[in-house]
Design a protein around this motif. Structure first.
Motif, PDB file in Angstrom:
ATOM      1  N   HIS A   1       0.835  -1.203   0.000  1.00 51.95           N
ATOM      2  CA  HIS A   1       0.000   0.000   0.000  1.00 51.95           C
ATOM      3  C   HIS A   1       0.870   1.254   0.000  1.00 51.95           C
ATOM      4  O   HIS A   1       0.618   2.212  -0.740  1.00 51.95           O
ATOM      5  CB  HIS A   1      -0.933  -0.021   1.212  1.00 51.95           C
ATOM      6  CG  HIS A   1      -1.969   1.062   1.200  1.00 51.95           C
ATOM      7  ND1 HIS A   1      -1.789   2.249   1.862  1.00 51.95           N
ATOM      8  CD2 HIS A   1      -3.180   1.135   0.593  1.00 51.95           C
ATOM      9  CE1 HIS A   1      -2.862   3.011   1.679  1.00 51.95           C
ATOM     10  NE2 HIS A   1      -3.716   2.365   0.912  1.00 51.95           N
TER      11      HIS A   1
ATOM     12  N   ARG B   1     -10.267   9.241  -0.110  1.00 55.15           N
ATOM     13  CA  ARG B   1      -9.142   8.866   0.748  1.00 55.15           C
ATOM     14  C   ARG B   1      -8.533   7.520   0.329  1.00 55.15           C
ATOM     15  O   ARG B   1      -9.183   6.720  -0.338  1.00 55.15           O
ATOM     16  CB  ARG B   1      -9.578   8.822   2.212  1.00 55.15           C
ATOM     17  CG  ARG B   1     -10.733   7.904   2.460  1.00 55.15           C
ATOM     18  CD  ARG B   1     -11.336   8.149   3.847  1.00 55.15           C
ATOM     19  NE  ARG B   1     -12.628   7.481   3.976  1.00 55.15           N
ATOM     20  CZ  ARG B   1     -13.785   8.010   3.584  1.00 55.15           C
ATOM     21  NH1 ARG B   1     -13.801   9.203   2.999  1.00 55.15           N
ATOM     22  NH2 ARG B   1     -14.907   7.356   3.730  1.00 55.15           N
ATOM     23  N   TYR B   2      -7.310   7.293   0.808  1.00 53.11           N
ATOM     24  CA  TYR B   2      -6.572   6.088   0.418  1.00 53.11           C
ATOM     25  C   TYR B   2      -6.466   5.043   1.542  1.00 53.11           C
ATOM     26  O   TYR B   2      -5.868   3.995   1.317  1.00 53.11           O
ATOM     27  CB  TYR B   2      -5.148   6.469   0.007  1.00 53.11           C
ATOM     28  CG  TYR B   2      -5.075   7.429  -1.146  1.00 53.11           C
ATOM     29  CD1 TYR B   2      -5.275   7.009  -2.460  1.00 53.11           C
ATOM     30  CD2 TYR B   2      -4.826   8.792  -0.925  1.00 53.11           C
ATOM     31  CE1 TYR B   2      -5.222   7.897  -3.528  1.00 53.11           C
ATOM     32  CE2 TYR B   2      -4.766   9.683  -1.980  1.00 53.11           C
ATOM     33  CZ  TYR B   2      -4.969   9.236  -3.274  1.00 53.11           C
ATOM     34  OH  TYR B   2      -4.921  10.121  -4.324  1.00 53.11           O
ATOM     35  N   GLU B   3      -7.003   5.309   2.731  1.00 55.97           N
ATOM     36  CA  GLU B   3      -6.778   4.437   3.874  1.00 55.97           C
ATOM     37  C   GLU B   3      -7.081   2.979   3.554  1.00 55.97           C
ATOM     38  O   GLU B   3      -8.143   2.656   3.004  1.00 55.97           O
ATOM     39  CB  GLU B   3      -7.631   4.881   5.072  1.00 55.97           C
ATOM     40  CG  GLU B   3      -7.061   6.082   5.820  1.00 55.97           C
ATOM     41  CD  GLU B   3      -7.337   7.397   5.104  1.00 55.97           C
ATOM     42  OE1 GLU B   3      -6.813   8.432   5.554  1.00 55.97           O
ATOM     43  OE2 GLU B   3      -8.063   7.376   4.079  1.00 55.97           O
TER      44      GLU B   3
END
Length: 380
Positions: A257, A375-377
């Motif tokens: 990630h 968002r990328y969470e």
């Protein structure tokens, strides 16, 4: 500038839809010379075409003897080809550049009539790389719909509970089919329906472009890749996020990630007019290779790569989900202002799953504008 000749409908032929911003089901003929547009069509489409293209020269098949040809025993298809030849002779067209998807029957008939057709797909595609204002508005609407769909996927996945290695929702296993159905409903409600094969993928359900199926795992990555299409313009968006729920992400998934985010940000900083897609791909490969992950640049010759960053970096998006310019090993063309590109670095291990992040960028005079706002969470 060459004379361009296009033939087909505006649903399956994006080159025509770019020139004629209408959804027209039946094939028709378009000729473009020095940005002057000539159209051969039926009376059924005449009013709409005049409204959409007020400066175009409009010629009807009725005026070129179509009905007489049919009454004389000619099939409808052959009569349409004959009136196409008659139209080109009236317009004094004896040679033209055509896309690669020009129907073979059309090309054969034109050549038999002494009209030279030169297939030059890149030159035709270049006409629509710079998006019109209406197309950009459509892409932005499709992207907002994609974000609405992704928010639904995120809520379902993050709201699920882990039980016996699976995610559960409302008393039963949460499945890829349930997530996909709710995502598609959200996209449609936002005016940009998504096709039935959008991806909700885990280690439990295929790889590559497999859309995913069955129960979703707890504690393993789940990739959601969706591409809705704006109804008004026919333009697409494309985005991907990866989620882990019901358990802590493994160290390798966390590392992947981070690599995807680093590669994505490096490419966004580099993206600008004049930069070839291959250079952006190389920059992303550098990130993964420095971490010891394989890429297309490092794979042994003749072998298929199934782990690491095994695909290209991305592609153009507009009237097709996958269009020019290429962001991979074939990406020789420099970016131009008005390009819209999907950037999607990913890292995987076959049989285990992986991580992919995908954003849309609009290439501007000064660099790139990120069209994606989500968002990328990885985990809650």
């Amino acid at each position: 500038m060459p004379t361009f000749l296009l033939h087909g409908d505006t649903i399956r032929h994006p080159a025509i839809r770019h020139e004629v911003p209408l959804e027209i089901l039946d094939p028709f003929l378009v000729v473009i010379r020095d940005d002057a547009v000539s159209v051969l069509t039926s009376s059924l489409e005449a009013a709409r075409l005049r409204a959409a293209l007020p400066g175009a020269e409009l010629l009807l098949i009725d005026d070129l003897g179509y009905h007489e040809l049919v009454e004389g025993g000619m099939t409808s298809d052959d009569a349409m080809l004959e009136v196409a030849v008659r139209a080109l002779r009236r317009w004094a067209v004896d040679a033209a550049v055509v896309p690669g998807d020009l129907p073979v029957a059309v090309a054969d008939r034109l050549r038999a009539a002494g009209i030279a057709v030169e297939v030059d797909a890149p030159t035709v595609a270049a006409r629509r790389r710079v998006k019109t204002p209406a197309e950009l508005d459509g892409i932005r609407r499709a992207q907002r719909a994609a974000e609405a769909g992704m928010a639904v996927a995120e809520r379902l996945i993050r709201g699920a509970e882990a039980r016996d290695g699976l995610l559960h929702h409302n008393g039963g296993p949460l499945t890829a089919e349930r997530v996909r159905s709710d995502v598609r409903a959200a996209c449609a409600a936002a005016g940009a329906p998504a096709p039935p094969d959008i991806m909700v993928v885990s280690a439990y359900s295929g790889g590559g472009h497999d859309p995913g199926s069955g129960p979703l795992p707890a504690g393993l990555p789940i990739e959601v890749d969706l591409w809705p299409r704006d109804e008004a313009t026919g333009c697409w968006a494309d985005m991907t996020r990866t989620f882990v729920c019901g358990g802590d992400p493994a160290d390798d998934v966390l590392a992947w990630h981070g690599l995807c985010q680093t590669a994505l940000e490096r490419v966004v900083e580099m993206a600008a007019p004049g930069v070839p897609g291959r250079e952006l791909f190389d920059a992303a490969c550098d990130v993964f290779e420095e971490a010891g992950e394989p890429t297309q640049r490092t794979k042994p010759e003749g072998e298929s790569l199934r782990d690491g960053f095994f695909h290209s970096l991305g592609h153009g998006v507009g009237l097709e989900v996958h269009e020019e310019p290429a962001l991979g090993r074939t990406g020789a063309d420099p970016l131009v202002p008005g390009d819209v590109v999907a950037v999607e670095p990913g890292c995987y291990r076959n049989g285990y799953g992986g991580v992919r992040l995908e954003d849309l960028l609009l290439i501007t005079e000064g660099g790139a504008e990120r069209l994606t706002d989500f968002r990328y969470e990885l985990a809650p």
